[in-house]
Motif scaffolding. Structure first.
Motif, PDB file in Angstrom:
ATOM      1  N   ASP A   8      28.806  40.198  51.883  1.00 28.30           N
ATOM      2  CA  ASP A   8      28.570  41.528  51.120  1.00 28.30           C
ATOM      3  C   ASP A   8      29.719  42.586  51.032  1.00 28.30           C
ATOM      4  O   ASP A   8      29.385  43.691  50.966  1.00 28.30           O
ATOM      5  CB  ASP A   8      27.291  42.072  51.888  1.00 28.30           C
ATOM      6  CG  ASP A   8      27.595  42.330  53.345  1.00 28.30           C
ATOM      7  OD1 ASP A   8      28.681  42.135  54.002  1.00 28.30           O
ATOM      8  OD2 ASP A   8      26.824  42.810  54.022  1.00 28.30           O
ATOM      9  N   SER A   9      30.933  42.163  51.395  1.00 29.80           N
ATOM     10  CA  SER A   9      32.168  43.230  51.508  1.00 29.80           C
ATOM     11  C   SER A   9      33.155  42.519  50.604  1.00 29.80           C
ATOM     12  O   SER A   9      33.429  41.528  50.555  1.00 29.80           O
ATOM     13  CB  SER A   9      32.373  43.540  52.856  1.00 29.80           C
ATOM     14  OG  SER A   9      31.206  44.033  53.729  1.00 29.80           O
ATOM     15  N   VAL A  10      33.883  43.575  49.990  1.00 25.17           N
ATOM     16  CA  VAL A  10      35.171  43.397  49.669  1.00 25.17           C
ATOM     17  C   VAL A  10      36.153  44.271  50.064  1.00 25.17           C
ATOM     18  O   VAL A  10      35.745  45.399  50.426  1.00 25.17           O
ATOM     19  CB  VAL A  10      35.173  43.406  47.782  1.00 25.17           C
ATOM     20  CG1 VAL A  10      34.484  42.346  47.446  1.00 25.17           C
ATOM     21  CG2 VAL A  10      34.769  44.890  47.625  1.00 25.17           C
ATOM     22  N   LEU A  16      27.907  44.443  46.782  1.00 23.49           N
ATOM     23  CA  LEU A  16      29.254  44.413  47.278  1.00 23.49           C
ATOM     24  C   LEU A  16      29.561  45.694  48.124  1.00 23.49           C
ATOM     25  O   LEU A  16      29.766  46.609  47.193  1.00 23.49           O
ATOM     26  CB  LEU A  16      30.212  43.738  46.577  1.00 23.49           C
ATOM     27  CG  LEU A  16      29.911  42.406  46.057  1.00 23.49           C
ATOM     28  CD1 LEU A  16      31.001  42.312  44.768  1.00 23.49           C
ATOM     29  CD2 LEU A  16      30.174  41.428  47.095  1.00 23.49           C
ATOM     30  N   LEU A  39      30.339  48.271  42.084  1.00 20.99           N
ATOM     31  CA  LEU A  39      30.398  47.169  42.836  1.00 20.99           C
ATOM     32  C   LEU A  39      29.175  47.150  44.097  1.00 20.99           C
ATOM     33  O   LEU A  39      28.647  46.285  44.338  1.00 20.99           O
ATOM     34  CB  LEU A  39      31.611  46.992  43.698  1.00 20.99           C
ATOM     35  CG  LEU A  39      33.050  46.585  42.966  1.00 20.99           C
ATOM     36  CD1 LEU A  39      34.233  46.892  43.507  1.00 20.99           C
ATOM     37  CD2 LEU A  39      32.881  45.124  42.434  1.00 20.99           C
ATOM     38  N   HIS A  62      34.361  38.311  43.999  1.00 21.02           N
ATOM     39  CA  HIS A  62      33.616  37.287  45.244  1.00 21.02           C
ATOM     40  C   HIS A  62      33.961  38.011  46.655  1.00 21.02           C
ATOM     41  O   HIS A  62      34.859  38.831  46.693  1.00 21.02           O
ATOM     42  CB  HIS A  62      34.712  36.090  45.185  1.00 21.02           C
ATOM     43  CG  HIS A  62      34.484  35.240  43.978  1.00 21.02           C
ATOM     44  ND1 HIS A  62      33.299  34.504  43.668  1.00 21.02           N
ATOM     45  CD2 HIS A  62      35.575  34.875  43.227  1.00 21.02           C
ATOM     46  CE1 HIS A  62      33.529  33.950  42.370  1.00 21.02           C
ATOM     47  NE2 HIS A  62      34.981  34.235  42.320  1.00 21.02           N
ATOM     48  N   ALA A  63      32.861  37.910  47.265  1.00 19.70           N
ATOM     49  CA  ALA A  63      33.016  38.501  48.596  1.00 19.70           C
ATOM     50  C   ALA A  63      34.339  38.301  49.412  1.00 19.70           C
ATOM     51  O   ALA A  63      34.330  37.149  49.446  1.00 19.70           O
ATOM     52  CB  ALA A  63      31.660  38.135  49.462  1.00 19.70           C
TER      53      ALA A  63
END
Length: 612
Positions: A441-443, A597, A592, A565-566
């Motif tokens: 769930d992160s970028v 994300l 996002l 993508h994560a």
């Protein structure tokens, strides 16, 4: 390094003892000797010369062990394609290309040396393996490519027994002869000095034509015509295109028909040429089209004249049994050169155009036949050849230097090309540069820009609770770094050096930023998306750095959050261009987040991964 692979007793006086036939032609039993003959099916002449030589050696010395081997399969596949398939394609589809290549190699010693060096470098190992399987006391080559490789091996001491080579052509001898060959067999005394200019004094000897014994004792034309079912009276013309059926065979047949001759046209082993000619003359009773034939001696005895396009062994056969030769229709390249050389020696008529061919045929029929003089048999020279070539330290040093140069170029390309880093990183399992964590769930966001743009962004990011990494080419003072960190923005060193010219600056750039940002231990740095080399990686790794590269620009046109993508590293470049301001950056971050994300800094995501 390659080991010396062929060691025999040829150096001893026993193995170089003369063997041959006495004055009555009876066989002389000589010492046991092993002879390896290397050839290739590149047209028919090289194979024919190998067969004849093997037969003659066995005839002269019944204790000789003769092995004939095709050298072509021993070479690497690309070399085989170049020397066989590409050569044949050029003769049929692009003869001008082969002519250009032949002319260039014939006139340039540098290109010949380079070609020889490349052939030796790529093909020596394969040929050495073949030599190991067939130990010999003498090696003979009937194919120029094998001659070049053997000559190189001989000069470098990898072959310690004498090497001989046959030359069945009358021109282009620069491509047949090699200074690493102990003895070359030529078909005319005028060719000896030509070979010696290339290979050295004593490197060539005139021999009897390398043709089968049936050509040396021809029967009568009447008997030959009867055996072949040809007309007993009238003119018979044999038209030949060599083993591959090349040249203007159709034009030669038409010209022969115009003088009232019966024509036997030979298309060799090329089925397509044979079929085409059979269709062209299907309704002509005075034309017989054949493929490859084992009855060439009878055909040449029966014929009044031979029209040949490629020269080579067929012309030697005609000159042995007294059949006049007219050279016509050769494709550009070595064949016209051979025709001109034979014409200059009075061995054949060379016709340049179809309009001249008819009169040339009539003239050749009226003139007395020309015969090549019978000399010593090549087989006798093979059995008593003495070593002439000394191992050349210069050749070894040249090969070592060429190998070192090639290795240096390969290593330089490996370290200096940005194309090799992804391959090496995959092979060595180096850290992924375009993602930091496998979080679902992160970028990671990296914001770049000038010092002023980043400090303005810090105010908005602090109020909005946005976390990101920042990178800049401007120098940041300690208070600037403190203000950024207070806004939850983590300074990230940026490697601005690209390519070979800036290798020396890369380390200095990173060290200055490491000190300015008060970084300790391992750290991440932003690597350029293009021009990042293996050397750049090693320099950064030595300082404790791990590179990251951003593939997606969130301020670029048409950002699709669904394609992100994560764990991916995203880039946002602030600046004066439209759409590259803080407001558009915040809007991209919100899109996002709506896609599920969360946006954070590289350092925060890395620490989260480490703690988990």
């Amino acid at each position: 390094m390659l080991a010396t692979v062929v060691r025999g007793a040829t150096a001893s006086s026993e193995m170089t003892a003369a063997a041959g036939t006495d004055s009555t032609g009876n066989k002389t039993v000589g010492p046991a000797i092993r002879v390896l003959v290397l050839t290739a099916p590149v047209a028919e002449g090289h194979l024919a010369a190998a067969r004849v030589l093997a037969e003659d050696v066995r005839r002269v010395n019944e204790r000789a062990e003769v092995v004939v081997r095709d050298a072509l399969p021993a070479l690497p596949r690309p070399v085989r394609w170049l020397l066989y398939d590409a050569y044949r394609w050029q003769l049929n589809a692009a003869p001008w290309l082969f002519a250009l290549l032949f002319s260039t190699l014939g006139h340039s010693r540098v290109l010949r040396w380079l070609s020889r060096a490349l052939l030796s470098l790529t093909s020596s190992r394969g040929l050495v393996r073949l030599l190991r399987r067939h130990p010999a006391d003498v090696i003979v080559s009937t194919w120029p490519a094998a001659t070049m490789i053997l000559g190189s091996l001989r000069l470098r001491g990898k072959v310690s027994v004498p090497v001989c080579a046959t030359i069945t052509d009358f021109a282009g001898l620069e491509l047949w002869a090699d200074r690493g060959v102990d003895l070359h067999f030529v078909m005319h005394e005028s060719l000896v000095p030509v070979v010696e200019r290339v290979a050295g004094r004593g490197s060539a000897h005139v021999v009897s034509p390398l043709v089968s014994s049936q050509f040396r004792t021809p029967g009568s034309a009447r008997d030959a015509r009867w055996a072949l079912g040809l007309p007993a009276e009238g003119t018979i013309v044999v038209v030949s295109g060599g083993g591959w059926g090349v040249g203007d065979l159709e034009g030669a047949v038409q010209a022969a028909l115009e003088i009232g001759a019966f024509v036997v046209c030979l298309a060799g082993r090329d089925d397509a040429s044979r079929t085409r000619l059979q269709r062209a003359f299907a309704d002509e009773p005075h034309v017989s089209v054949l493929g490859f034939t084992e009855r060439m001696s009878e055909l040449l005895v029966a014929a009044d004249v031979l029209v040949h396009s490629t020269g080579g062994v067929t012309c030697l056969e005609a000159l042995t049994c007294g059949c006049p030769i007219v050279a016509y229709g050769a494709p550009p390249g070595h064949a016209p050169s051979g025709a001109r050389a034979m014409s200059a020696l009075g061995l054949a008529d060379h016709v340049h155009s179809r309009s001249e061919l008819g009169s040339a045929l009539l003239g050749a029929i009226r003139r007395p036949a020309v015969l090549l003089g019978q000399r010593v048999d090549a087989a006798q020279l093979v059995l008593r050849v003495a070593p002439r070539v000394a191992v050349s330290a210069r050749a070894r040093l040249t090969r070592i230097a060429a190998g070192a140069c090639a290795l240096s170029i390969a290593v330089f390309a490996l370290f200096s090309s940005d194309m090799t880093y992804p391959l090496v990183a995959e092979a060595l399992a180096l850290p992924e540069t375009t993602s930091v964590t496998q979080s679902h769930d992160s970028v990671a966001l990296v914001v770049t820009g000038t010092r002023r743009d980043l400090l303005r962004f810090a105010l908005v990011a602090h109020e909005d609770g946005l976390r990101a990494s920042i990178a800049t080419s401007d120098e940041l003072a300690l208070p600037d770094v403190a203000r950024l960190r207070a806004a939850h923005l983590d300074p990230l060193p940026e490697l601005r050096a690209k390519g070979v010219g800036s290798w020396f600056a890369a380390r200095k750039q990173l060290k200055i930023q490491i000190a300015g940002y008060r970084l300790r231990g391992r750290f991440y740095y932003l690597a350029p998306s293009e021009g990042f080399t293996l050397v750049d990686y090693l320099l950064g790794h030595h300082l404790g750095g791990t590179p990251v590269q951003a593939q997606v620009d969130v301020l670029g046109a048409g950002l699709n959050p669904a394609s992100v993508h994560a764990g991916e590293v995203l880039l946002a470049t602030l600046g004066p261009r439209r759409g590259h301001d803080v407001a558009h950056l915040l809007a991209a971050v919100r899109s996002l987040e709506r896609a599920g994300l969360a946006v954070s800094s590289i350092q925060r995501l890395a620490s989260t991964r480490a703690s988990s």
